[in-house]
Design a protein around this motif. Sequence first.
Motif, PDB file in Angstrom:
ATOM      1  N   ASN A 371       0.812  -1.225   0.000  1.00  0.00           N
ATOM      2  CA  ASN A 371       0.000   0.000   0.000  1.00  0.00           C
ATOM      3  C   ASN A 371       0.843   1.271   0.000  1.00  0.00           C
ATOM      4  O   ASN A 371       0.297   2.364  -0.048  1.00  0.00           O
ATOM      5  CB  ASN A 371      -1.006   0.002   1.154  1.00  0.00           C
ATOM      6  N   SER A 421      -2.724  -5.869   0.816  1.00  0.00           N
ATOM      7  CA  SER A 421      -1.789  -4.856   1.309  1.00  0.00           C
ATOM      8  C   SER A 421      -0.455  -5.459   1.726  1.00  0.00           C
ATOM      9  O   SER A 421       0.548  -4.745   1.807  1.00  0.00           O
ATOM     10  CB  SER A 421      -2.391  -4.113   2.509  1.00  0.00           C
ATOM     11  N   TRP A 442      -9.276  -2.215   1.374  1.00  0.00           N
ATOM     12  CA  TRP A 442      -8.530  -1.390   0.420  1.00  0.00           C
ATOM     13  C   TRP A 442      -8.745  -1.910  -0.990  1.00  0.00           C
ATOM     14  O   TRP A 442      -8.328  -3.014  -1.339  1.00  0.00           O
ATOM     15  CB  TRP A 442      -7.041  -1.418   0.790  1.00  0.00           C
TER      16      TRP A 442
END
Length: 756
Positions: A371, A421, A442
């Motif tokens: 990320n 991530s 995410w």
Amino acid sequence: MSGPPVHGTWEPEPATRWEDAFLSGNGHHGALVFGDPDADRVIVTHHTLVRPDGDDGHRRPPALAAALPALQDRLLAGDTAAAEDFTDGRPLQWVRPFHPAFQLRLNRPAAEDTRGPRDSRGPRDSRGTYDSCVPYRRAVDFTTGETTATRAGWTSRVFVSRADDVIVQHVTAPHLTLDLSLDPRLPGAPAGLGVGHGTVLTPEGALLTLRARYPGSDLAYTGVTLAAVTGGTVQLVPPGVLVEGATEVLLLTRVHRHTGELDTVAESRALRALLDTPSGTAPYDDLLARHLDHHRTAYDRVTLDLAADPAERALPGSALLARAGGPALLERLFAAGRYHLLSASGLLPPRLTGLWTGDWNTAWSGAFTTNANLNLQTASAAAAALPEVTEAHAALVHRQLPDWRDNAREIFGTRGAVAPSHTDGECGHTYHFSREYPLHLWTAGADWLLKPLLDHDETYGTPDPRTTAALAEVALFYEDFLRRTDEDGQLVVVPSYSPENRPANASWGTLNAAMDLSAARHALRAAADRHPEHADRRRALAERLPPHRVNADGALAEWAWPGLADTYDHRHLSHLYGVWPLDEINPYDTPGLAEAARRALELRGAENDSAHGHLHHALVAARLRHGAGVAHALDQVLGGDYFHASLMSAHYPGRDVYNADAAHALPAVLIEMLVQSTPGRLVLLPALPASCPRGALRGVRTRFGAALDLTWRPDGSATAVLRPDRTLRIELRTPSGAERLDLTAGKDHVVGVGAR
């Protein structure tokens, strides 16, 4: 100019900490070299060495798709904590940790020196002081990947071959006596590691093997070292061998991770074959020459010369670091960064620790944190002419794409792909998340990870069909996921997560994070460009996403959803994805948003002074033409004691936590402050700090298909030479203004920038 910059570094003493050991690698094997003439150690690593945890079942994404509509309803209704119970109840699970294999030990018995207790700096005299007449030096040559250490008649040379995938060490000395062994005893090694040694004499010397079986697993790794000894004798002294009276020892080492048992006989044959050289060529020289065809070719493509003082260039790395700035230090860190980035990239891109560690207890599992950290480390790959790095990045992406499909289906109930991530390099499933780190929410990760592959395609002019196919899968995810709307009919990204921050007045999982909006727009438009048969539908979907929001402070808001308050003191800058690495927000096409982004950057705190935060700040500042911001971020890193003597970096100030983010990202910052490009634009000297008044950057690549050499001078004047491989018109931006530039493939074009 003041002569060429130095492409290497050196120290006057051996490493006593593994963090200070000089590094070599080929993107598969890594070596940390201490360079001690009396008790040398080479720690061996390999990208595949991750410790199994005995439970494959938990490495699955959570099956939450059925609960997603209810979560979306609650978030849209204003329940700011709704996402905190969007989980299957599992505890936080780390990805499998990266670890070292073993250390190759080369001990010289004390009897070899008759002048009393010895130290690597030289033998002691009768007063117990060190003999300054016996100088010591260890060095690493970035152009060759070769580390050397010398004292009197003793020399050790080590490199990791990109041609033959083998760690090569060559030790020479008169009447050389060595105890050789493979030692698994490294910090943090598990007590239940099942270790077995094997040693046999061979016609050329000896073969040493070490097999280590992980506790509770059928997985193991085996190291094999072939010792070719010239002169003297070799005898078995378990667990290794004793070499006496030799003139040289050549060591060839590989390590393999496997199930069952490794065929060490076949491996020994393969290593022995590397000793067969053309008539009259020494095996070490032949191995090095083959390696240089790959390594030097890549390394030499780009150079940075900041006209540093020759006396400063001659200093050891630790002495330069102590000065905390200046052209000589920037030159060396630029060179070291490209060297380490290249050396860590091959089978996989660089981990949080690059390709190296001397401890089984690696921070954050020594994983790939996708990320922020991975893309920051590889940020220079396209411009710094290291396609080898992008190829390694692509290998990770395409190998894990089936797991990304599972993430999309299980968590969101969609087609397409969602990236995790964190990954250990093998498994691409999302299973590392918690209440405070809801990383499973995410959705921007696939676009973020594909962006470097798109930059590569633009740079070299040939679309990779694998990237084109992956973009289609990301677009499919958004087509299925983007179904909820606000009261104005605009699409809402819900749930949404801005790594690794939260609004000041809400929980981590929320709505319309700026990064998610930028990623969705970019992915849909990029997929439309690559798949014209679906272009209208995907562009229309992108147009329905809401614009970025500017908050009451005049800053680009981290969350575009009205009412969500910014949290400024944070190490991540996820909300500025549209500035860097995307071209969505820039001073030329979107000046209002660029000014809001600059305000957001000014308000951003450093939180815990993570190195990646400072370097990310510098990259964004460069895109916004904010030279003072770039200089400030660099000063924080150069003055914060982030670099070890190896010129590998740390995550925190004071050389706390070995981490490659700063070391690998710094070349990208130095390039971006000098040259930026898009497929239709070239920007020269956008953010030049006052500390670099003159210099030359040679060999960088642009995203419109030209190589570029840039020279600049203290009066503000500059000259750029473009060598395009395609014919096109671009926009040129310099401190003097803007103009159109027509380029012809195969024809050099010189651009001049006038003095201030």
